[in-house]
Design a protein around this motif. Structure first.
Motif, short mmCIF file in Angstrom:
data_model
loop_
_atom_site.label_atom_id
_atom_site.label_comp_id
_atom_site.label_asym_id
_atom_site.label_seq_id
_atom_site.Cartn_x
_atom_site.Cartn_y
_atom_site.Cartn_z
N ASP A 133 -2.49 7.25 -4.81
CA ASP A 133 -2.86 6.01 -5.49
C ASP A 133 -3.85 6.32 -6.62
OD1 ASP A 133 -5.81 5.35 -4.52
OD2 ASP A 133 -4.71 6.12 -2.80
N PRO A 134 -4.02 5.41 -7.56
CA PRO A 134 -4.91 5.68 -8.70
C PRO A 134 -6.38 5.92 -8.32
CG PRO A 134 -3.43 3.87 -9.22
CD PRO A 134 -3.25 4.16 -7.77
N VAL A 135 -6.84 5.28 -7.26
CA VAL A 135 -8.24 5.48 -6.85
C VAL A 135 -8.44 6.91 -6.35
CG1 VAL A 135 -10.01 4.78 -5.21
CG2 VAL A 135 -8.63 3.05 -6.34
N THR A 136 -7.49 7.41 -5.56
CA THR A 136 -7.60 8.76 -5.00
C THR A 136 -7.39 9.83 -6.06
OG1 THR A 136 -6.81 7.96 -2.86
CG2 THR A 136 -6.69 10.33 -3.24
N LEU A 166 5.58 -3.76 0.41
CA LEU A 166 4.67 -4.30 1.41
C LEU A 166 3.53 -3.32 1.66
CD1 LEU A 166 7.20 -5.80 3.97
CD2 LEU A 166 5.90 -7.01 2.23
N ASN A 167 2.35 -3.86 1.93
CA ASN A 167 1.17 -3.08 2.29
C ASN A 167 0.61 -2.24 1.13
OD1 ASN A 167 1.39 -4.06 4.97
ND2 ASN A 167 2.85 -2.42 5.45
N ARG A 168 1.02 -2.52 -0.10
CA ARG A 168 0.41 -1.87 -1.25
C ARG A 168 -0.04 -2.95 -2.22
NH1 ARG A 168 3.63 3.68 -3.02
NH2 ARG A 168 4.11 4.42 -0.92
N SER A 169 -1.33 -2.98 -2.48
CA SER A 169 -1.85 -3.94 -3.45
C SER A 169 -3.09 -3.35 -4.11
CB SER A 169 -2.21 -5.27 -2.77
OG SER A 169 -3.36 -5.12 -1.96
N CYS A 170 -3.33 -3.76 -5.35
CA CYS A 170 -4.51 -3.30 -6.08
C CYS A 170 -5.78 -3.70 -5.35
CB CYS A 170 -4.52 -3.90 -7.49
SG CYS A 170 -3.00 -3.69 -8.42
N GLN A 171 -5.79 -4.93 -4.84
CA GLN A 171 -6.98 -5.45 -4.17
C GLN A 171 -7.30 -4.65 -2.90
OE1 GLN A 171 -4.36 -7.28 -5.12
NE2 GLN A 171 -5.20 -8.48 -6.83
N LEU A 207 2.27 1.34 -6.98
CA LEU A 207 2.46 -0.05 -6.60
C LEU A 207 3.93 -0.43 -6.53
CD1 LEU A 207 0.56 -2.49 -6.07
CD2 LEU A 207 0.86 -3.12 -8.47
N ASP A 208 4.77 0.26 -7.30
CA ASP A 208 6.12 -0.24 -7.54
C ASP A 208 7.25 0.66 -7.06
OD1 ASP A 208 7.09 -2.65 -8.55
OD2 ASP A 208 7.79 -1.72 -10.38
N ASN A 209 6.95 1.88 -6.64
CA ASN A 209 7.99 2.84 -6.30
C ASN A 209 7.89 3.21 -4.82
OD1 ASN A 209 9.73 5.00 -6.03
ND2 ASN A 209 8.97 6.11 -7.81
N THR A 210 8.89 2.84 -4.06
CA THR A 210 8.86 3.09 -2.62
C THR A 210 8.86 4.58 -2.29
OG1 THR A 210 11.28 2.93 -2.52
CG2 THR A 210 10.02 0.93 -2.03
N GLN A 211 9.33 5.42 -3.24
CA GLN A 211 9.37 6.86 -3.01
C GLN A 211 8.05 7.55 -3.37
OE1 GLN A 211 12.20 8.04 -1.52
NE2 GLN A 211 12.71 5.87 -1.57
N CYS A 238 -8.59 -1.20 -6.72
CA CYS A 238 -8.18 -0.46 -7.91
C CYS A 238 -8.11 -1.37 -9.14
CB CYS A 238 -6.81 0.18 -7.68
SG CYS A 238 -6.27 1.21 -9.06
N HIS A 239 -8.64 -0.87 -10.24
CA HIS A 239 -8.51 -1.54 -11.54
C HIS A 239 -8.31 -0.48 -12.62
CE1 HIS A 239 -12.68 -0.37 -11.29
NE2 HIS A 239 -12.93 -1.32 -10.42
N ALA A 240 -7.69 0.62 -12.24
CA ALA A 240 -7.51 1.75 -13.17
C ALA A 240 -6.67 1.37 -14.38
CB ALA A 240 -6.87 2.93 -12.45
N CYS A 241 -5.67 0.49 -14.19
CA CYS A 241 -4.82 0.11 -15.32
C CYS A 241 -5.57 -0.79 -16.30
CB CYS A 241 -3.54 -0.56 -14.85
SG CYS A 241 -3.76 -2.15 -14.04
N CYS A 242 -6.74 -1.29 -15.92
CA CYS A 242 -7.58 -2.08 -16.84
C CYS A 242 -8.56 -1.19 -17.60
CB CYS A 242 -8.37 -3.12 -16.06
SG CYS A 242 -7.36 -4.29 -15.13
#
Length: 199
Positions: A74-77, A6-11, A64-68, A15-19
């Motif tokens: 994040d990829p943007v930072t 929850l509360n983590r999304s690319c939008q 995006l996928d790991n709660t830890q 972020c579009h780093a994986c693209c």
């Protein structure tokens, strides 16, 4: 399959780093080049949905996928994409970094997090720049495979050139012994590799 955090999304973070950073051979996209379907102006994929390749649909970065995983990494930072995959009996952390060559200064702020992840079991860490790949090994104040070293800086287990499309390793550049000799200075290692090639 892991649950969506929850509360983590690319939008949310734009972020579009994986693209952009990883290779996507099915679309003939080399590392470090924007996917042809990425619309940066609208921050979206033009073929988002079922028509995307399986590699895209199944890709989930650690943030995006790991709660830890710390929310601030994040990829943007960080400028990097962190992604884990299972390779036989080992879990591999793939760190996609921008540029043709690996710059360790870019990941230095994440040393502690990477060291903690590495120490948890049979794990490996690979750095992937557009044309270079390296393997890192940390040791913290806990033992791993009978060794203990500081988490302040990783040991570079090898450095190789790679094909930016196929990800194939093109030429081994360095071994553990050479890394010890140059204290992990990647530029000194590159110079030595070129000298030996020309000899």
């Amino acid at each position: 399959m892991r649950l969506k955090i929850l509360n983590r999304s690319c939008q949310e973070i734009g972020c579009h780093a994986c693209c952009a950073l990883p290779t996507l051979a099915v679309l003939n996209k080399p590392a470090g080049k924007d996917c042809d379907y990425l619309n940066r102006d609208q921050n979206k994929c033009e073929i988002y949905g079922p028509s995307r390749p399986d590699e895209c649909q199944n890709f989930r970065c650690e943030w995006l996928d790991n709660t830890q995983w710390p929310v601030e990494l994040d990829p943007v930072t960080t400028g990097c994409v962190f992604h884990t995959r299972q390779v036989t009996d080992t879990e591999e952390m793939m760190v996609f970094v921008p540029g043709d060559e690996i710059d360790l200064k870019l990941i230095k702020p994440m040393y502690a997090e990477l060291a903690a992840w590495w120490a948890l079991g049979e794990r490996s860490i690979s750095l992937l720049a557009n044309r270079e790949v390296a393997s890192l090994a940390f040791a913290t104040n806990v033992f791993k495979s009978g060794h203990a070293v500081s988490s302040e800086a990783p040991a570079i287990m090898y450095l190789s050139k790679r094909d930016p499309i196929s990800e194939a390793v093109l030429r081994p550049c360095v071994t553990v012994e050479l890394v010890r000799k140059y204290d992990g200075d990647l530029q000194a290692i590159r110079v030595k590799m070129m000298q030996e090639k020309g000899a």
